[in-house]
Design an enzyme around this catalytic site. Structure first.
Site, PDB file in Angstrom:
ATOM      1  N   GLU A 266       0.823  -1.217   0.000  1.00 53.65           N
ATOM      2  CA  GLU A 266       0.000   0.000   0.000  1.00 53.65           C
ATOM      3  C   GLU A 266       0.857   1.269   0.000  1.00 53.65           C
ATOM      4  O   GLU A 266       0.851   2.011   0.973  1.00 53.65           O
ATOM      5  CB  GLU A 266      -0.859   0.052   1.258  1.00 53.65           C
ATOM      6  N   ARG A 305       4.042  19.493   7.233  1.00 58.14           N
ATOM      7  CA  ARG A 305       5.023  18.502   7.700  1.00 58.14           C
ATOM      8  C   ARG A 305       6.183  19.091   8.502  1.00 58.14           C
ATOM      9  O   ARG A 305       6.577  18.517   9.525  1.00 58.14           O
ATOM     10  CB  ARG A 305       5.544  17.664   6.528  1.00 58.14           C
ATOM     11  N   CYS A 336       0.536  33.034  12.236  1.00 55.30           N
ATOM     12  CA  CYS A 336       0.931  33.525  13.555  1.00 55.30           C
ATOM     13  C   CYS A 336       1.218  32.376  14.509  1.00 55.30           C
ATOM     14  O   CYS A 336       0.468  32.135  15.458  1.00 55.30           O
ATOM     15  CB  CYS A 336      -0.158  34.412  14.127  1.00 55.30           C
ATOM     16  N   GLU A 337       2.274  31.636  14.224  1.00 52.47           N
ATOM     17  CA  GLU A 337       2.739  30.522  15.058  1.00 52.47           C
ATOM     18  C   GLU A 337       4.250  30.463  14.900  1.00 52.47           C
ATOM     19  O   GLU A 337       4.751  30.553  13.777  1.00 52.47           O
ATOM     20  CB  GLU A 337       2.171  29.177  14.562  1.00 52.47           C
ATOM     21  N   TYR A 365       1.320  14.135   1.290  1.00 51.54           N
ATOM     22  CA  TYR A 365       1.002  14.762   2.574  1.00 51.54           C
ATOM     23  C   TYR A 365       1.259  16.274   2.551  1.00 51.54           C
ATOM     24  O   TYR A 365       1.658  16.865   3.540  1.00 51.54           O
ATOM     25  CB  TYR A 365       1.778  14.074   3.718  1.00 51.54           C
TER      26      TYR A 365
HETATM   27  C1  LIG Z   1      -0.435   5.888   5.703  1.00 50.35           C
HETATM   28  C2  LIG Z   1      -0.674   4.476   5.342  1.00 50.35           C
HETATM   29  C3  LIG Z   1      -0.116   3.929   4.184  1.00 50.35           C
HETATM   30  C4  LIG Z   1       0.817   4.686   3.287  1.00 50.35           C
HETATM   31  O1  LIG Z   1       1.976   5.081   3.928  1.00 50.35           O
HETATM   32  P1  LIG Z   1       3.152   5.734   3.053  1.00 50.35           P
HETATM   33  O2  LIG Z   1       4.226   5.992   4.013  1.00 50.35           O
HETATM   34  O3  LIG Z   1       2.592   6.979   2.458  1.00 50.35           O
HETATM   35  O4  LIG Z   1       3.509   4.738   2.008  1.00 50.35           O
HETATM   36  C5  LIG Z   1      -0.440   2.625   3.868  1.00 50.35           C
HETATM   37  N1  LIG Z   1      -1.244   1.887   4.659  1.00 50.35           N
HETATM   38  C6  LIG Z   1      -1.789   2.381   5.792  1.00 50.35           C
HETATM   39  C7  LIG Z   1      -2.679   1.528   6.594  1.00 50.35           C
HETATM   40  C8  LIG Z   1      -1.518   3.680   6.170  1.00 50.35           C
HETATM   41  O5  LIG Z   1      -2.057   4.161   7.287  1.00 50.35           O
END
Ligand SMILES: *Cc1c(COP(=O)(O)O)cnc(C)c1O
Length: 408
Positions: A266, A305, A336-337, A365
């Site tokens: 993923e 980030r 303002c931080e 992100y």
């Molecule tokens: C955030 C997340 C991802 C992706 O993470 P990356 O660091 O962007 O690859 C995949 N699976 C789950 C369950 C996540 O929470």
């Protein structure tokens, strides 16, 4: 077309970025869809047998989602909103997986309507099994394991070691039994070690996968898939090496050698981070200590980030080369931080008012974490594809910010 293993900020052509800033103003996000495809090709080459699900939360823009849906991958969603956006962008419900953290009731209710019961739900708590049963859910479920170890670019994202995520290893058989008893098909196991893993995190990643493998082999259930999550890192800093995808693929295969199920991965960040830049212009320049502060028109509301994780993003001047004159520059936003600092103590050309900056590796992100704090409308997104540019998300206005206020 697998492209180079990383696209550094210096590899971007200056002219199209300057043109985008002229046409659309700043701050503005740019996302290169061709680069997203290259990143996907490299992952698919390294993991030829794996099913790939794009982690939508990294960048849920429709242009990105359509590009990846067209490429035939699945979608990994963290909320009902992401599920809706994935379906709207063209992902088939059967290719959508929903992996919530402490799923809100609103999400579970919405899933049964939007997903029609065909979406695979990853369950991260025993409670969720009951809550799905109460709602008459009949689809497939996967169990999210809390492997007890994690990895990642900061402790804040090393989810594998955080009890907030998943069911502890020793309670997984109990969870599978409970789910089966309620009539669910448990089709998969899932674990996500953390985010931003680079080559030095390989051992930790392998350890997580070995944990899933041993849980999978101990269960006497036929699993369709074992999902090892995302977390493939990108080298934000100039001295970091790109992730060795072949090494991580080999480590993954080895750890899962005894498991007879489809491998799922993923990736989020890896697909989009180096495909994006954030453009910002210098408004004010003032001396500060040994260096100089460049105040720009993008801040933590555009790119959170650095304030959230102390994350590093490379920064480059896109104005004409001014050889020689380098200074220590900190780049700060208009919020303002005191944490509204995008870059600290960088060696940059002596800043000038009106100068154009690009912040690298902001495709992941970036726009997703943007907010309207300080009543700042969110930045637009401009997509690049086949040498052309196209506005894919307009700049918000102050009217957008107040739109949901109720007249009284
Ligand atoms: C955030 C997340 C991802 C992706 O993470 P990356 O660091 O962007 O690859 C995949 N699976 C789950 C369950 C996540 O929470």
């Amino acid at each position: 077309m697998t492209g180079p293993t990383v696209r550094r900020l210096d590899d971007w052509d200056r002219d199209p970025l300057q043109e985008i800033a002229e046409t659309h103003g700043t701050p503005a996000y740019v996302i290169d869809l061709d680069r997203v495809r290259e990143n996907l090709d490299r992952l698919q080459t390294a993991f030829p047998d794996a099913r790939l699900l794009y982690a939508v939360k990294a960048n849920a823009g429709r242009a990105v989602l359509q590009t990846l849906a067209d490429a035939g991958v699945g979608a990994e969603c963290a909320s009902i909103g992401e599920v809706s956006r994935a379906l709207e962008a063209g992902f088939d419900p059967a290719d959508v997986q929903y992996t919530p953290v402490n799923a809100p009731a609103r999400d579970l209710d919405g899933l049964l309507i939007d997903g029609g019961g065909t979406i695979t739900i990853t369950v991260d708590a025993m409670d969720t099994i009951d809550r799905l049963a109460e709602r008459g859910f009949t689809g497939d479920i996967a169990i999210r394991i809390h492997p007890g170890t994690g990895a990642g670019h900061s402790d804040a994202v090393a989810t594998g070691a955080d009890a907030k995520f998943g069911i502890p290893v020793d309670r997984v058989p109990e969870a599978v039994a409970a789910a089966t008893e309620r009539g669910f098909d448990v089709v998969g196991l899932h674990a996500h070690a953390g985010s931003g893993i680079l080559n030095d995190g390989l051992a930790a990643h392998q350890e997580v996968i070995e944990t899933i493998a041993s849980v999978a082999t101990d269960l006497d259930t036929d699993l369709e898939f074992v999902d090892v999550g995302g977390g493939f890192g990108v080298p934000y800093r100039p001295d970091e090496e790109p992730l060795d995808l072949d090494a991580i693929a080999t480590a993954t295969r080895e750890a899962l050698s005894e498991v007879d199920a489809e491998l799922r991965i993923e990736p989020g960040r890896y697909l989009v981070a180096d495909a994006g830049v954030l453009l910002a212009r210098v408004n004010t320049v003032k001396p500060a200590g040994d260096g100089v502060l460049a105040g720009v028109d993008a801040g933590m509301t555009d790119l959170l980030r650095p304030a959230l994780y102390d994350a590093y993003h490379p920064i480059r001047s896109l104005s004409e080369d001014r050889a020689g004159e380098r200074e220590t520059v900190s780049v700060v936003g208009p919020i303002c931080e005191s944490t509204d600092v995008l870059a600290r103590d960088r060696r940059l050309p002596k800043p000038e008012r009106g100068e154009l900056y690009a912040l690298g590796f902001t495709g992941a992100y970036g726009i997703e974490m943007a907010s309207q704090y300080n009543s700042r409308p969110r930045a637009p997104v401009i997509a690049m594809e086949d040498g052309a540019t196209e506005l894919v998300r307009r700049r918000e206005t102050v009217e957008d910010v107040i739109d949901s206020e109720v007249d009284r």
